[in-house]
Design a protein around this motif. Sequence first.
Motif, PDB file in Angstrom:
ATOM      1  N   GLY A  93       4.274  -7.698  59.274  1.00  0.00           N
ATOM      2  CA  GLY A  93       3.244  -8.291  60.112  1.00  0.00           C
ATOM      3  C   GLY A  93       2.423  -9.367  59.424  1.00  0.00           C
ATOM      4  O   GLY A  93       1.365  -9.747  59.935  1.00  0.00           O
ATOM      5  N   ASN A  94       2.886  -9.864  58.282  1.00  0.00           N
ATOM      6  CA  ASN A  94       2.167 -10.963  57.637  1.00  0.00           C
ATOM      7  C   ASN A  94       2.274 -12.219  58.494  1.00  0.00           C
ATOM      8  O   ASN A  94       3.314 -12.503  59.059  1.00  0.00           O
ATOM      9  CB  ASN A  94       2.748 -11.235  56.250  1.00  0.00           C
ATOM     10  CG  ASN A  94       2.641 -10.042  55.340  1.00  0.00           C
ATOM     11  OD1 ASN A  94       1.617  -9.365  55.300  1.00  0.00           O
ATOM     12  ND2 ASN A  94       3.696  -9.749  54.585  1.00  0.00           N
ATOM     13  N   THR A  95       1.177 -12.947  58.571  1.00  0.00           N
ATOM     14  CA  THR A  95       1.145 -14.134  59.425  1.00  0.00           C
ATOM     15  C   THR A  95       0.919 -15.402  58.612  1.00  0.00           C
ATOM     16  O   THR A  95       0.276 -15.378  57.565  1.00  0.00           O
ATOM     17  CB  THR A  95       0.046 -14.006  60.484  1.00  0.00           C
ATOM     18  OG1 THR A  95      -1.217 -13.827  59.834  1.00  0.00           O
ATOM     19  CG2 THR A  95       0.322 -12.833  61.411  1.00  0.00           C
ATOM     20  N   PHE A  96       1.462 -16.494  59.139  1.00  0.00           N
ATOM     21  CA  PHE A  96       1.396 -17.792  58.468  1.00  0.00           C
ATOM     22  C   PHE A  96       1.123 -18.855  59.524  1.00  0.00           C
ATOM     23  O   PHE A  96       1.649 -18.774  60.641  1.00  0.00           O
ATOM     24  CB  PHE A  96       2.716 -18.090  57.753  1.00  0.00           C
ATOM     25  CG  PHE A  96       3.202 -16.963  56.880  1.00  0.00           C
ATOM     26  CD1 PHE A  96       4.096 -16.027  57.381  1.00  0.00           C
ATOM     27  CD2 PHE A  96       2.758 -16.824  55.584  1.00  0.00           C
ATOM     28  CE1 PHE A  96       4.550 -14.975  56.593  1.00  0.00           C
ATOM     29  CE2 PHE A  96       3.201 -15.775  54.794  1.00  0.00           C
ATOM     30  CZ  PHE A  96       4.089 -14.860  55.301  1.00  0.00           C
ATOM     31  N   TYR A  97       0.327 -19.847  59.152  1.00  0.00           N
ATOM     32  CA  TYR A  97      -0.049 -20.880  60.102  1.00  0.00           C
ATOM     33  C   TYR A  97      -0.022 -22.253  59.453  1.00  0.00           C
ATOM     34  O   TYR A  97      -0.355 -22.405  58.265  1.00  0.00           O
ATOM     35  CB  TYR A  97      -1.468 -20.631  60.636  1.00  0.00           C
ATOM     36  CG  TYR A  97      -1.612 -19.341  61.387  1.00  0.00           C
ATOM     37  CD1 TYR A  97      -2.080 -18.190  60.766  1.00  0.00           C
ATOM     38  CD2 TYR A  97      -1.291 -19.274  62.738  1.00  0.00           C
ATOM     39  CE1 TYR A  97      -2.213 -17.000  61.455  1.00  0.00           C
ATOM     40  CE2 TYR A  97      -1.427 -18.086  63.447  1.00  0.00           C
ATOM     41  CZ  TYR A  97      -1.880 -16.956  62.793  1.00  0.00           C
ATOM     42  OH  TYR A  97      -2.007 -15.777  63.490  1.00  0.00           O
ATOM     43  N   ALA A  98       0.322 -23.245  60.251  1.00  0.00           N
ATOM     44  CA  ALA A  98       0.127 -24.623  59.824  1.00  0.00           C
ATOM     45  C   ALA A  98      -1.371 -24.910  59.783  1.00  0.00           C
ATOM     46  O   ALA A  98      -2.138 -24.349  60.575  1.00  0.00           O
ATOM     47  CB  ALA A  98       0.824 -25.573  60.792  1.00  0.00           C
ATOM     48  N   ASP A  99      -1.783 -25.765  58.883  1.00  0.00           N
ATOM     49  CA  ASP A  99      -3.204 -26.081  58.756  1.00  0.00           C
ATOM     50  C   ASP A  99      -3.780 -26.606  60.068  1.00  0.00           C
ATOM     51  O   ASP A  99      -4.944 -26.347  60.388  1.00  0.00           O
ATOM     52  CB  ASP A  99      -3.412 -27.118  57.647  1.00  0.00           C
ATOM     53  CG  ASP A  99      -3.210 -26.537  56.260  1.00  0.00           C
ATOM     54  OD1 ASP A  99      -3.037 -27.328  55.318  1.00  0.00           O
ATOM     55  OD2 ASP A  99      -3.218 -25.293  56.114  1.00  0.00           O
ATOM     56  N   SER A 100      -2.974 -27.319  60.818  1.00  0.00           N
ATOM     57  CA  SER A 100      -3.463 -27.952  62.044  1.00  0.00           C
ATOM     58  C   SER A 100      -3.814 -26.956  63.137  1.00  0.00           C
ATOM     59  O   SER A 100      -4.510 -27.311  64.094  1.00  0.00           O
ATOM     60  CB  SER A 100      -2.423 -28.944  62.570  1.00  0.00           C
ATOM     61  OG  SER A 100      -1.196 -28.282  62.828  1.00  0.00           O
ATOM     62  N   VAL A 101      -3.351 -25.706  63.011  1.00  0.00           N
ATOM     63  CA  VAL A 101      -3.620 -24.730  64.071  1.00  0.00           C
ATOM     64  C   VAL A 101      -4.413 -23.530  63.580  1.00  0.00           C
ATOM     65  O   VAL A 101      -4.779 -22.662  64.378  1.00  0.00           O
ATOM     66  CB  VAL A 101      -2.308 -24.243  64.723  1.00  0.00           C
ATOM     67  CG1 VAL A 101      -1.475 -25.431  65.208  1.00  0.00           C
ATOM     68  CG2 VAL A 101      -1.495 -23.356  63.805  1.00  0.00           C
ATOM     69  N   LYS A 102      -4.696 -23.463  62.293  1.00  0.00           N
ATOM     70  CA  LYS A 102      -5.461 -22.326  61.755  1.00  0.00           C
ATOM     71  C   LYS A 102      -6.808 -22.218  62.444  1.00  0.00           C
ATOM     72  O   LYS A 102      -7.502 -23.204  62.653  1.00  0.00           O
ATOM     73  CB  LYS A 102      -5.681 -22.507  60.246  1.00  0.00           C
ATOM     74  CG  LYS A 102      -4.515 -22.076  59.394  1.00  0.00           C
ATOM     75  CD  LYS A 102      -4.823 -22.258  57.924  1.00  0.00           C
ATOM     76  CE  LYS A 102      -3.618 -21.899  57.066  1.00  0.00           C
ATOM     77  NZ  LYS A 102      -3.849 -22.166  55.627  1.00  0.00           N
ATOM     78  N   GLY A 103      -7.148 -20.984  62.801  1.00  0.00           N
ATOM     79  CA  GLY A 103      -8.409 -20.733  63.473  1.00  0.00           C
ATOM     80  C   GLY A 103      -8.355 -20.928  64.973  1.00  0.00           C
ATOM     81  O   GLY A 103      -9.293 -20.547  65.679  1.00  0.00           O
ATOM     82  N   ARG A 104      -7.279 -21.509  65.477  1.00  0.00           N
ATOM     83  CA  ARG A 104      -7.145 -21.728  66.920  1.00  0.00           C
ATOM     84  C   ARG A 104      -5.989 -20.936  67.508  1.00  0.00           C
ATOM     85  O   ARG A 104      -6.055 -20.486  68.648  1.00  0.00           O
ATOM     86  CB  ARG A 104      -6.923 -23.213  67.211  1.00  0.00           C
ATOM     87  CG  ARG A 104      -8.045 -24.106  66.747  1.00  0.00           C
ATOM     88  CD  ARG A 104      -7.861 -25.542  67.254  1.00  0.00           C
ATOM     89  NE  ARG A 104      -6.648 -26.175  66.748  1.00  0.00           N
ATOM     90  CZ  ARG A 104      -5.695 -26.674  67.529  1.00  0.00           C
ATOM     91  NH1 ARG A 104      -5.805 -26.613  68.835  1.00  0.00           N
ATOM     92  NH2 ARG A 104      -4.623 -27.248  66.979  1.00  0.00           N
ATOM     93  N   PHE A 105      -4.912 -20.795  66.754  1.00  0.00           N
ATOM     94  CA  PHE A 105      -3.719 -20.088  67.233  1.00  0.00           C
ATOM     95  C   PHE A 105      -3.606 -18.739  66.533  1.00  0.00           C
ATOM     96  O   PHE A 105      -3.963 -18.603  65.356  1.00  0.00           O
ATOM     97  CB  PHE A 105      -2.462 -20.898  66.948  1.00  0.00           C
ATOM     98  CG  PHE A 105      -2.310 -22.174  67.735  1.00  0.00           C
ATOM     99  CD1 PHE A 105      -3.347 -22.688  68.503  1.00  0.00           C
ATOM    100  CD2 PHE A 105      -1.112 -22.867  67.709  1.00  0.00           C
ATOM    101  CE1 PHE A 105      -3.199 -23.857  69.230  1.00  0.00           C
ATOM    102  CE2 PHE A 105      -0.938 -24.044  68.421  1.00  0.00           C
ATOM    103  CZ  PHE A 105      -1.987 -24.541  69.177  1.00  0.00           C
ATOM    104  N   THR A 106      -3.058 -17.768  67.248  1.00  0.00           N
ATOM    105  CA  THR A 106      -2.819 -16.450  66.674  1.00  0.00           C
ATOM    106  C   THR A 106      -1.421 -15.986  67.065  1.00  0.00           C
ATOM    107  O   THR A 106      -1.063 -16.020  68.236  1.00  0.00           O
ATOM    108  CB  THR A 106      -3.841 -15.428  67.184  1.00  0.00           C
ATOM    109  OG1 THR A 106      -5.164 -15.880  66.879  1.00  0.00           O
ATOM    110  CG2 THR A 106      -3.617 -14.075  66.530  1.00  0.00           C
TER     111      THR A 106
END
Length: 123
Positions: free
Chosen positions: A55-68
């Motif tokens: 369940g580890n999650t990874f995000y592009a910087d452009s969507v961090k804090g907005r996408f889950t």
Amino acid sequence: VQLQASGGGLVQAGGSLRLSCVASRLTVSMNNMGWFRQAPGKERQFVSAISWRAGNTFYADSVKGRFTIARMGAKNTWYLQMNSLKPEDTAVYYCASGPTPLAYMSPGDYDYWGQGTQVTVSS
């Protein structure tokens, strides 16, 4: 294995959408579940990924804090909740699964792909 993406649509800036991806079945080689997007004339871009087992999650910087990103194992499904959408989020969104833990940012890390769902954010 077939992946089916859904949930795209047209939304105003600041709005939200939830994308879903359902896998016809899971295999032992499906370790990472990811989302990519591709805007016209641009390369396919990593958005987010989740490791299926841990369940580890990874995000592009452009969507961090907005996408889950989240997964629901019992339904072979993973989701991308997109909030505070911006016009620059407009793209076709693809779900994918890949075999290698910690290799998740490149399209080449994935071997199964969904058909894509259009997300359009108006200003």
